[in-house]
Every structure is written in C-alpha cells, then in structure tokens.
Design an enzyme around this catalytic site. Structure first.
Site, PDB file in Angstrom:
ATOM      1  N   SER A   1       0.833  -1.204   0.000  1.00  0.00           N
ATOM      2  CA  SER A   1       0.000   0.000   0.000  1.00  0.00           C
ATOM      3  C   SER A   1       0.873   1.262   0.000  1.00  0.00           C
ATOM      4  O   SER A   1       1.660   1.452  -0.925  1.00  0.00           O
ATOM      5  CB  SER A   1      -0.966  -0.073   1.193  1.00  0.00           C
ATOM      6  OG  SER A   1      -1.988   0.871   1.079  1.00  0.00           O
TER       7      SER A   1
HETATM    8  N1  LIG Z   1      -8.548   3.875   2.890  1.00  0.00           N
HETATM    9  C1  LIG Z   1      -7.362   3.444   2.367  1.00  0.00           C
HETATM   10  C2  LIG Z   1      -7.185   3.387   0.986  1.00  0.00           C
HETATM   11  C3  LIG Z   1      -5.997   2.963   0.454  1.00  0.00           C
HETATM   12  C4  LIG Z   1      -4.998   2.599   1.292  1.00  0.00           C
HETATM   13  C5  LIG Z   1      -5.129   2.645   2.666  1.00  0.00           C
HETATM   14  C6  LIG Z   1      -6.292   3.063   3.208  1.00  0.00           C
HETATM   15  C7  LIG Z   1      -6.466   3.169   4.699  1.00  0.00           C
HETATM   16  O1  LIG Z   1      -7.506   3.543   5.171  1.00  0.00           O
HETATM   17  C8  LIG Z   1      -5.302   2.829   5.549  1.00  0.00           C
HETATM   18  C9  LIG Z   1      -5.495   2.922   7.038  1.00  0.00           C
HETATM   19  N2  LIG Z   1      -6.389   1.915   7.518  1.00  0.00           N
HETATM   20  C10 LIG Z   1      -5.881   4.296   7.579  1.00  0.00           C
HETATM   21  O2  LIG Z   1      -6.848   4.443   8.300  1.00  0.00           O
HETATM   22  O3  LIG Z   1      -5.134   5.235   7.355  1.00  0.00           O
END
Ligand SMILES: Nc1ccccc1C(=O)C[C@H](N)C(=O)O
Length: 315
Positions: free
Chosen positions: A137
């Site tokens: 990611s």
């Molecule tokens: N929505 C995403 C789309 C793409 C990659 C990561 C996320 C995330 O939400 C990462 C993490 N769980 C966050 O709350 O920042």
C-alpha cells in the site's frame, strides 16, 4: 514460525520511537553472497498507528513454514517502521505526549526514514544490493520512491552510500494519488493531505507521475514486481496497470501478478499471498542469473549526481 528465528529490533534514528526496524535472522554468514535479505515496508496510508513492522510476521511465517526451496536463498527478514503522520481517528494530546511518541511526520519524513533504515541495515549486515524490498500500500509508494531520487525527497539528494535493491515488490500499491481520488472519491484525498499537503504536492510523490526514468537510477540487473488481488476493496486494477505501463515505458523489467487473493489488509494478515509473491520474485531473480555479481553503486543521471554531492541531509 517467525518465533523460531532470532528477532531483534533496533533504532536507526532518535527523533521517534518509530525510527526502528525489526530483524529476523535466518542465515547471515557474510560469504553467502547469493542470498537475499527480504525487507518489508508496511502500509497504512502513512498514518495508521495500528499497523507497524510486526505486520510482516504472518508473511515470514508463511515463507519459512512452506516446503519451497526458495528459503535457502534467504539471509534474513527485516521490517521497517517509519515516522507517521497524524491520524484523525487516533488523536494525540500534544501536551501529554513525548516528542518521540508524537506522530506528526510530514513529507519527506517518511521516505527519508526508509533511506535511513536501509542504510542502517546495510551497515550492520553488509548485504549491499542483495535484497528484495517489498512494500504494501503506502509502503509500495515508498519503495518505488527510492527510484525517484531527489524528486521524491523535495529536492534533497538521496544518500550516495545506500545500495538499491535487486528487486522492488509493490503490493496493493498507491502509485497515483490524484488518480485514486478521481476514480474512487474524495475520501481518498483525506488520506493524502495529512502526509503531503494539498493536491499541488501530489504529482512529485506519485510514482506513476514520475517524469524522469525509473531505469536511470538502477543498475542493469533489476526487477519490479507488482502484486494485486482482485478482492482488494481499496486499490483498483487501473492503479496497478497504470504503474506497469510507466515502468515498461522506462524499460524496467516488470512482472505483474494480478491474481493474488485476499482483501487489502487481509493479505498481510494471512501472509500466504505475500509469501507466494516472495517465492516468485526469488525464482525470477535466480532464473535471470542476476544475483551474484551486482555492484552496490548505482548510476544516477548528472543532475542527480551533482545533487548528491551538494544538498544531502544528515542521516
Ligand atoms: N482507505 C485506504 C485506501 C488505500 C490505502 C489505505 C487506506 C487506509 O484507510 C489505511 C489505514 N487503515 C488508515 O486508516 O489510514
């Protein structure tokens, strides 16, 4: 299991508790030049405090518990933590939080930490470029940003003494910030603003928007593997295919594995999908005979070389 390997964590910086790597040694005898370190950069949109270097453990377990002989080409595993940006879902009290624990990183802190972590690992274990760098990611963004040199460092030169990996593996990667917002919606913008500021800053840090060549920083022997699962609910197929096109345009050896299984975070939680990608990457490196004679120096274009002598940050 990973618990059967010797594990240690060490800090590569003193500004933050998160300037830390975890290391699981397998067989680190220096003469084993044909072996690789497998190094992981976790994701979490540059901000999620629930995801750290230990999220690599299920993948390590899946590699070492498999019967595959690729295990014999692995010297060790390492997993990088890096300073995180604030997460609105996990606010911190600035008064009651020590500077070491306060998550207020902003670009280029994250990528600088990755360079520093690699330097520290290379100093300790002397593996040069004999390593495979995986990123999940936002970790995949960071891994590819290494090839973007000063562009992804707000104009600073990357450290001249850090060897780039034999292969970079992007897993469910974020490669074009604006593209994701355009296709998938404004909620994605919120993920990026905390780390990079407004959208005028996004193209410099988006690997898919890199205007120089991904090949120029890298040696003859190199490989990028792009992994993706159709079950990923957060990153779509155009993100992977777009990145693949850019790499191929730059004549980078590119392997796209778009038939993995699992959800965005389910894949590292399970570990087996990433273990399968590691296996394929090592087999690919072996079959193309890339391993043994690689040099640790990289050739940068002139701009980059000049920059390197001039404006380098202190690690
Ligand atoms: N929505 C995403 C789309 C793409 C990659 C990561 C996320 C995330 O939400 C990462 C993490 N769980 C966050 O709350 O920042």
């Amino acid at each position: 299991m990973a618990s059967s390997l010797s594990y240690a964590a060490f800090h590569y910086g003193s500004d933050s508790e998160l300037q830390r790597v975890g290391v699981w040694e397998v067989d680190t005898v220096a003469s084993e030049k044909s072996k690789y370190w497998i190094i992981y950069i976790h994701g979490g949109a540059w901000r999620d405090p629930r995801i750290d270097h230990k999220s690599f453990i299920p993948t390590i377990d899946a590699v070492i518990s498999s019967q595959d002989e690729c295990k014999s080409s692995i010297s060790g595993f390492a997993s990088v933590d890096y300073r995180l940006s604030p997460h609105p879902g996990f606010p911190q009290d600035p008064e009651g939080t020590t500077p070491r624990d306060y998550r207020n990183a902003f670009h280029p802190d994250h990528i600088k930490d990755v360079w520093s972590a690699l330097r520290s690992l290379q100093e300790r274990y002397a593996f040069g470029s004999n390593y495979v760098l995986l990123g999940h990611s936002a970790g995949a963004t960071l891994a590819l940003q290494l090839l973007m040199g000063s562009t992804a460092l707000k104009g600073s030169a990357p450290p001249a003494d850090v060897a780039l990996p034999a292969a970079i593996v992007g897993l469910e990667g974020i490669y074009d910030l604006q593209g994701l917002v355009d296709r998938l919606g404004p909620e994605y913008a919120a993920l990026f603003v905390g780390a990079f500021g407004d959208s005028s800053n996004w193209s410099d840090v988006s690997p898919m928007k890199f205007t120089k060549s991904f090949r120029s920083a890298w040696s003859e022997e190199h490989l990028v593997v792009l992994g993706w699962s159709p079950e990923d609910e957060l990153i779509d197929r155009p993100e992977i295919e777009g990145m693949q096109k850019v790499l191929e345009k730059d004549n980078v050896n590119t392997l796209a594995l778009t038939d993995l299984s699992g959800t965005h975070d389910g894949m590292w939680e399970d570990g087996r999908p990433f273990a399968q990608v590691i296996r394929k990457t090592l087999n690919h490196l072996k079959s193309s005979g890339l391993s043994i004679t690689r040099q640790s120096s990289q050739i940068f274009d002139n701009d980059e070389a000049n920059n390197r002598q001039g404006r380098q940050w202190r690690l």
